[in-house]
Design an enzyme around this catalytic site. Sequence first.
Site, short mmCIF file in Angstrom:
data_model
loop_
_atom_site.label_atom_id
_atom_site.label_comp_id
_atom_site.label_asym_id
_atom_site.label_seq_id
_atom_site.Cartn_x
_atom_site.Cartn_y
_atom_site.Cartn_z
N ASP A 75 0.86 -1.18 0.00
CA ASP A 75 0.00 0.00 0.00
C ASP A 75 0.90 1.23 0.00
OD1 ASP A 75 -1.92 2.13 0.73
OD2 ASP A 75 -3.27 0.42 1.09
N LYS A 98 -0.14 3.28 5.78
CA LYS A 98 -1.17 2.33 6.18
C LYS A 98 -0.58 0.94 6.44
CE LYS A 98 -5.25 4.47 4.15
NZ LYS A 98 -6.36 4.36 3.18
N ASN A 121 3.52 2.41 -4.61
CA ASN A 121 2.43 2.27 -5.56
C ASN A 121 2.79 1.17 -6.56
OD1 ASN A 121 0.42 2.53 -7.46
ND2 ASN A 121 0.59 4.74 -7.66
N CYS A 197 -10.85 -13.40 -15.95
CA CYS A 197 -9.97 -12.50 -15.22
C CYS A 197 -10.66 -11.14 -15.10
CB CYS A 197 -8.61 -12.38 -15.90
SG CYS A 197 -8.58 -11.30 -17.35
N CYS A 221 -16.13 12.65 -1.93
CA CYS A 221 -15.45 11.38 -1.77
C CYS A 221 -16.48 10.26 -1.71
CB CYS A 221 -14.58 11.37 -0.51
SG CYS A 221 -15.52 11.47 1.03
#
Length: 373
Positions: A75, A98, A121, A197, A221
Amino acid sequence: MATVEELKLRVRELENELIKCKQKQSAAEDAQSQELHRPKIDKMSAEVVDSNPYSRLMALKRMGIVDDYELLLFDYDKVELANMNRLFFQPHQAGLSKVEAAEHTLRNINPDVSFETHNYNITTMENFTHFMERISQGGLEDGKPVDLVLSCVDNFEARMAINTACNELGQIWMESGVSENAVSGHIQLIIPGETACFACAPPLVVAANIDEKTLKREGVCAASLPTTMGVVAGILVQNVLKYLLKFGTVSYYLGYNAMQDFFPTMAMKANPQCNDRYCRKQQEEYKKKEAERPKVEVVEVEEEVVHEDNEWGIELVSEVSDAELQAASGSVPDLPEGITVAYTIPAESPASGETVEETEQSLEELMAQMRKL
């Protein structure tokens, strides 16, 4: 007078110092909690005592259980106060990454678990390469792949990165998600080449060729309801346990609609025209394996009619033939296809076609005539 750029630089420096202070505080609290919490356990025990943290888990041994546990966390986001409704992060962890905050919390709960965290990332080229390397070689045994990949991300770009990596490596994974309105979610088991997939059936934002980054608006958000996330997370983990420990029925796709308490389930086959070339390659490999697998012939065996014996040796045999039964049933009316009658009315005239003449003689006189014959 300081320029705007200098002020921005100073703000970033202060933010970094604040993060370092919080990290030191968190580390101190973790060290203190380690003294307060139990030490590591060398071997899992099945002893049924309240002081054994694994006694309830070991009760499932009849179903089979893994020897060890390990988590690899990826993360790049940081903990914010807005994340407190997740019922997992704590206010003093704000500013930490996190994965770091999650490791601290989980390690305090269970110090026997091994953790490996990566705060980056996975969608960038360099990080994606390292991400694939850890999937293929980050198992409990050195150089072996992981048993399963779990996806709990909140954006399409990250899901596609995981999908690409797992298709290329042939790695089985489970994808999960919660809708933007926070009242529905789903889990999905993806077996490269065998099941669809994530690219086989792309969502609307891909089909419409829309960049999902443009869907986010300033000051707006997505909703976040911890109960919905808890339900979806529980279903995901339960599916993981059934898959790894080989018990029950593993769901290929299971949805959850909190408004109606509706749980749709289905199985999706791989798309032969999938845009992911590794998915198409895995499909070909799967077809070859299926063709090489020995065919199991199904032989139909007629069951022998067994008559129940009785102590008297009596056998029941019908004295009425099929023709007599049909004649007694009467004629069947001409009905449309698919409709049958429950019963028919027997014909009124005798089968021989003879008629009996009416007479005024009494019954006694008729009986006397019959005796003379």
